[in-house]
Design an enzyme around this catalytic site. Structure first.
Site, PDB file in Angstrom:
ATOM      1  N   ASP A 199       0.716  -1.141  -0.033  1.00 47.62           N
ATOM      2  CA  ASP A 199      -0.095   0.019   0.048  1.00 47.62           C
ATOM      3  C   ASP A 199       0.745   0.969  -0.187  1.00 47.62           C
ATOM      4  O   ASP A 199       1.816   1.491   0.749  1.00 47.62           O
ATOM      5  CB  ASP A 199      -0.582  -0.045   1.075  1.00 47.62           C
ATOM      6  N   ILE A 200       0.347   2.212  -0.671  1.00 51.02           N
ATOM      7  CA  ILE A 200       1.402   3.339  -0.575  1.00 51.02           C
ATOM      8  C   ILE A 200       0.983   4.175   0.468  1.00 51.02           C
ATOM      9  O   ILE A 200      -0.221   4.469   0.792  1.00 51.02           O
ATOM     10  CB  ILE A 200       0.934   4.505  -2.000  1.00 51.02           C
ATOM     11  N   GLU A 204      -4.900   2.562  -4.167  1.00 54.33           N
ATOM     12  CA  GLU A 204      -3.564   2.704  -3.938  1.00 54.33           C
ATOM     13  C   GLU A 204      -2.804   1.222  -3.523  1.00 54.33           C
ATOM     14  O   GLU A 204      -1.518   1.193  -3.023  1.00 54.33           O
ATOM     15  CB  GLU A 204      -3.133   3.843  -3.181  1.00 54.33           C
TER      16      GLU A 204
END
Length: 631
Positions: free
Chosen positions: A498-499, A542
């Protein structure tokens, strides 16, 4: 036009199938009258007019050639097509000699075969009727030209000859007696004639022969002769009596029919190969091989046109030690200029295909005679396989106008002698070229459809923004690898990443910058996973998932660390991040050796828990929460 057919068949299933075949024929109407016995058939013929008769030789009240004989006596002017099984083919061939026009093997009949058999049987009957009418008129003009009588001694000395015999062989009427005359016979038939006379003996004094003779004007004609020997008391031949007639017209009709049947069989074979094969090169090779044998020519080639108007020989068939032209580039025929000058393919001068001298470039192949047929295909003209086009209709735009494509050429060569190609041969080549055009066009359509389907499949499995696999593709791939790992006992790993603080990134820099950030992150993930043979998928907004087949936890954790480092090395500014000045990733890693009692959802759950711990412990890191073992 209605074609009325009398079907003489006692098998109801076969009869229904034949009626169904003709019912499917487009553009031509058929009317059936079906009977099951010979007696009923004879009555039907006496009471009605039929275009053709389909006759089974095995009936409840008659069998074999006797069936044909009775039917032929009653309906001599109606073409008869015999129906037979595989084991009766010799009987069917004998039926042809007794007056049948054709025969069909029941298990090999389809709609096209049945329609052609009826059509050509009617046509042959009409040709024979016309020929017989012409023969009657000819007799009236030249007395009994086709019936000549002669008696001669064993050494050839004539003891009697009627006027017809004298005129036929150019002898002076009334003075032939006493001459020693033997009709000139072509060398090829000499042995046949010798065997004919040797077969005459006291036990078989009469013998019939058909052979060619050379008449005074040099023409070679066919004659049928019945020779009867007269023996003395010691069994020695003292004289021959010969009754003959000219059968050249019959032989010509027979030869034409045989050639037509042979052409039909060849076209049928080529069509069958086209239907059975999806390889256009194999179809072309089969076609030139069959044509070479059928036409007995030295070379048959297919050339495909190139952008400059030349053509590349892509297949060939050779006979009699002819030189190979395979991969040879044939010179430009003037076709490019012709295409620019005229509006349609029909207006192109046929002579441009038969260029004289065949140019210096072809002299090495010693071609003395050739015939060339263009291969035209249709379409919008956007295929990579075709370079020369003509519009088939006026008006419209380049996008909407239909076009005809000059795909290539079919050529036959004779190198060992000069040869005149007759109309039947050139017609056959045109028909074969049309069949090849259909095969080529079908293959092009198949290739276009295959490419379109592949593109649709790609679109259905790829995320439009990042070009990574989408969630649907991820689910299918993970399930597939789960089953494979279960079967082979191999490890399967999954990374969820995950960003960090991506919502803040979008709020700070805008969604366009956010989209660009996602693309750059995916590119770095893919560059690492490409070497590890896995799948990169966009799992959420994301969030990304990486499936790693045949990969244990330790190796999967190393890959996760490499991904984290690559993304951080991009140094994408992230002013709102709480862990770094640049964009970073949190990653959760899980691995298992699948068991039958588990499923892929447990692996996803394990990777998700590892990702949660990565975020909870400060983000910007990879966590291998545990080695998942599913019992």
């Amino acid at each position: 036009m209605l074609t009325t057919v009398l079907l003489v068949e006692d098998n109801s299933a076969d009869a229904r199938l034949l009626e169904l075949f003709l019912a499917r024929t487009k553009g031509k109407q058929y009317s059936f009258v079906r009977v099951e016995t010979l007696a009923a058939a004879l009555k039907a013929v006496e009471e009605n007019e039929f275009s053709a008769i389909l006759l089974d030789l095995s009936l409840p009240d008659s069998h074999g050639l006797e069936t044909l004989g009775h039917m032929y006596e009653t309906a001599a002017n109606v073409p008869i097509v015999v129906l037979t099984g595989f084991d009766d083919e010799e009987l069917a061939i004998a039926a042809l000699r007794e007056g049948a026009q054709d025969y069909l093997i029941k298990n090999e009949i389809d709609s096209n075969v049945l329609r052609r058999a009826i059509h050509y049987a009617i046509e042959r009957q009409q040709m024979l009727a016309q020929m017989q009418a012409s023969e009657v008129r000819y007799r009236g003009i030249v007395e009994d030209l086709t019936e000549f009588i002669c008696r001669f001694l064993p050494d050839g000395t004539i003891t009697f000859a009627n006027d017809a015999y004298c005129r036929y062989f150019g002898l002076e009427v009334g003075s032939a007696i006493g001459q020693r005359f033997l009709p000139p016979i072509p060398f090829e038939d000499a042995e046949l004639v010798r065997q004919h006379f040797e077969a005459i003996a006291p036990q078989t004094p009469t013998h019939t022969i058909e052979h060619r003779v050379i008449v005074p004007n040099g023409e070679i004609r066919w004659q049928q002769r019945i020779d009867r020997a007269i023996f003395d008391e010691r069994g020695r031949i003292v004289e021959y009596q010969s009754v003959g007639r000219d059968i050249t017209a019959l032989k010509q009709v027979e030869e034409q029919l045989q050639q037509r049947l042979a052409r039909e069989r060849l076209l049928g074979l080529i069509t069958q190969r086209i239907l059975q094969s999806s390889d256009p090169l194999a179809i072309l090779q089969t076609t030139v091989d069959e044509l070479s044998t059928f036409l007995e020519c030295d070379r048959v080639i297919v050339g495909q046109f190139q952008p400059d108007g030349s053509s590349q020989v892509i297949v060939e068939a050779l006979r009699f030690n002819a030189l190979s032209m395979l991969d040879f580039t044939l010179p430009e025929f003037g076709i490019v200029d012709a295409l620019r000058r005229v509006g349609t393919k029909e207006e192109i001068d046929p002579l441009c295909w038969q260029h004289e001298a065949l140019s210096n470039e072809l002299a090495q192949f010693r071609i003395q005679s050739q015939w060339v047929v263009p291969i035209w295909t249709s379409g919008r003209g956007d295929s990579d396989d075709c370079h020369l086009f003509l519009p088939t209709c006026e008006g419209g735009t380049a996008e909407t106008s239909s076009r005809v494509c000059l795909w290539g050429l079919l050529a036959v060569h004779q190198s060992n002698r000069a040869r005149q190609w007759d109309e039947s041969e050139t017609s056959l080549l045109e028909q074969v070229a049309n069949q090849l055009a259909i095969a080529i066009q079908q293959f092009q359509l198949y290739q276009n459809l295959k490419a379109a389907n592949q593109e649709l499949k790609l679109l259905a499995s790829v995320d439009g923004l990042t070009q990574a696999a989408n969630r649907r593709c991820f689910d299918e791939y993970l399930d597939l690898q789960w089953e494979r790992s279960l079967k082979e006992g191999l490890p399967l790993s999954l990374i969820l990443c995950d960003i960090d603080f991506f919502k803040f990134y979008n709020d700070c820099y805008g969604h366009l910058a956010g989209d660009e950030c996602l693309k750059q992150v995916v590119a770095q993930i893919s560059s690492v996973v490409r070497n590890a043979s896995g799948l990169v998928a966009r799992y959420g907004g994301e969030e990304f998932a990486i499936v790693l087949p045949d990969t244990a936890l330790t190796r999967a954790y190393q890959i996760a660390q490499q991904i984290s480092a690559r993304v951080k090395a991009l140094q994408i500014p992230h002013a709102r991040s709480e862990v770094n000045d640049y964009v970073t990733l949190s990653l959760g890693v899980a691995s298992t050796i699948p068991r039958r009692e588990g499923d892929s959802l447990q692996l996803i759950a394990a990777a998700d828990r590892a990702l949660y711990h990565a975020k909870a412990s400060g983000r910007d890191r990879a966590v291998q929460k545990l080695m998942v073992v599913l019992d």
